[in-house]
Design an enzyme around this catalytic site. Structure first.
Site, PDB file in Angstrom:
ATOM      1  N   GLU A  53       1.536  -0.897  -0.213  1.00  0.00           N
ATOM      2  CA  GLU A  53      -0.325  -0.204  -0.031  1.00  0.00           C
ATOM      3  C   GLU A  53       1.119   1.369   0.238  1.00  0.00           C
ATOM      4  O   GLU A  53       0.574   1.931  -0.964  1.00  0.00           O
ATOM      5  CB  GLU A  53      -1.017  -0.101   1.472  1.00  0.00           C
ATOM      6  CG  GLU A  53      -1.272  -1.416   1.151  1.00  0.00           C
ATOM      7  CD  GLU A  53      -1.688  -2.121   1.901  1.00  0.00           C
ATOM      8  OE1 GLU A  53      -1.906  -3.309   2.797  1.00  0.00           O
ATOM      9  OE2 GLU A  53      -0.288  -2.597   1.952  1.00  0.00           O
ATOM     10  N   ARG A 190      14.257 -23.858  -3.767  1.00  0.00           N
ATOM     11  CA  ARG A 190      14.921 -23.973  -3.055  1.00  0.00           C
ATOM     12  C   ARG A 190      14.727 -22.176  -2.968  1.00  0.00           C
ATOM     13  O   ARG A 190      14.544 -21.325  -1.749  1.00  0.00           O
ATOM     14  CB  ARG A 190      16.477 -24.080  -3.418  1.00  0.00           C
ATOM     15  CG  ARG A 190      16.693 -25.843  -3.159  1.00  0.00           C
ATOM     16  CD  ARG A 190      17.755 -26.490  -3.205  1.00  0.00           C
ATOM     17  NE  ARG A 190      17.597 -27.624  -3.128  1.00  0.00           N
ATOM     18  CZ  ARG A 190      19.030 -28.188  -3.663  1.00  0.00           C
ATOM     19  NH1 ARG A 190      19.866 -27.857  -3.372  1.00  0.00           N
ATOM     20  NH2 ARG A 190      19.342 -29.620  -3.231  1.00  0.00           N
TER      21      ARG A 190
END
Length: 350
Positions: A53, A190
């Site tokens: 935001e 990974r």
């Protein structure tokens, strides 16, 4: 797809850009819309840095338009002080009149509180747009907070005749089952997860590095089980080059990059291990161990996804691959190899 859904879909696309960089926080995307056009957008880029935001509001070239705009965000704006100030406060201060949220945040310090604070300030708040898609994106985060454990991903490679390894009493060196393309995908995975776990035998016989070498990305914490501390300190996993955690029942002093976590091996260690990982904010774990470790997670039904690579060869005999039942949610042909991705079927998904 409706216009509001298109804006929320853009939030999801933005959020995904934070994969591997924001854990244990969720991936979040945000767009600000004025008269049907996006005038600002942002996503949570790095753990400890500005939230989606904030980045979206900062990107708006004409701040005066904020008071006439709608903010779309994939996850409820936070209402507490953490690494950064509350995003709900910023939205209120920016005088944004309307907010559309994909899903409520499951984190106790946020859940419903951001929505309540904005509504109390007179903001029109809508919740639940593309909710399933928003939850799916952050399934690791939701599992962590709702089940109080990391999201568990199992991974193994098997032959066409169903073996994951040769008989090590006959062959001591590791046997390569898949191909280079499969290896790159494993390394990419990974880089997207918090940690990677193996058992004692895998560490001893394969001497893996458990690092991200075939992909650009973050290095997960290397974890292994070594009850009696019998593993040789010269193994690659103890090279101090990457954070490594060892689960053991022997009291040991931590070194610069190796942490020892003591468990009671007279009791079931999996619940203990997952409780420790939850306490230490480990959002997800890839289990790359051998058959014993994989079967332990399967028998306890402590898994969420499984990545099963199938190579183009036969062993004839050896260590049998785990038996797994789940819903196949993805399939990839990797040259001569195949990848099936499965999800554990739970009652709530029936």
């Amino acid at each position: 797809m409706s216009t509001p859904s298109i804006f929320m879909q853009r939030c999801l696309e933005l959020a995904l850009l934070g994969m591997g960089d924001v854990a244990p926080n969720p991936m979040v995307g945000c767009v600000i819309v004025y008269e049907g056009k996006i005038i600002g957008e942002g996503y949570h880029e790095k753990y400890g840095q500005a939230h989606a935001e904030v980045n979206a509001v900062r990107s708006v070239k004409n701040p005066e338009l904020l008071s006439k705009s709608t903010l779309y965000v994939s996850l409820e704006p936070c209402a507490h002080f953490g690494k950064t100030p509350p995003c709900s406060d910023l939205i209120i201060e920016s005088r944004i009149p309307r907010v559309v949220i994909g899903t409520v945040d499951p984190f106790a310090k946020v859940s419903g509180k951001g929505i309540e604070k904005m509504r109390a300030a007179g903001i029109e708040v809508e919740v639940g747009l593309l909710e399933n898609e928003c939850r799916e994106l952050n399934r690791r985060f939701f599992t962590f907070h709702e089940k109080k454990r990391p999201y568990i991903l199992l991974k193994w490679a098997q032959t066409l005749d169903g073996f994951i390894d040769t008989d090590r009493s006959e062959t001591q060196h590791p046997t390569w089952i898949t191909n280079a393309l499969s290896k790159r995908l494993v390394h990419r995975q990974r880089s997207e997860e918090s940690a990677i776990l193996i058992g004692t035998n895998t560490a001893q016989y394969d001497n893996p590095a458990l690092t991200v070498r075939e992909w650009m990305g973050n290095q997960p914490i290397r974890m292994l089980i070594d009850r009696t501390r019998r593993l040789n300190s010269n193994l690659t996993i103890f090279d101090q080059k990457s954070p490594t955690w060892v689960f053991t029942d022997v009291e040991c002093e931590d070194t610069e990059n190796v942490k020892f976590i003591t468990l009671d091996f007279k009791q079931d260690i999996l619940p203990q291990m997952l409780a420790e990982l939850y306490k230490r904010d480990i959002l997800s774990v890839v289990v790359e161990g051998g058959s014993i470790l994989l079967d332990s997670f399967l028998s306890h039904e402590l898994w969420d996804e499984a990545f099963v690579y199938t190579g183009n060869q036969f062993f004839g005999k050896g260590v049998a691959a785990p038996h797994i039942s789940g819903e196949v949610v993805a399939f990839e042909q990797l040259d001569e190899c195949k990848l099936h991705v499965l999800r554990r079927v739970t009652e709530s998904r029936n």
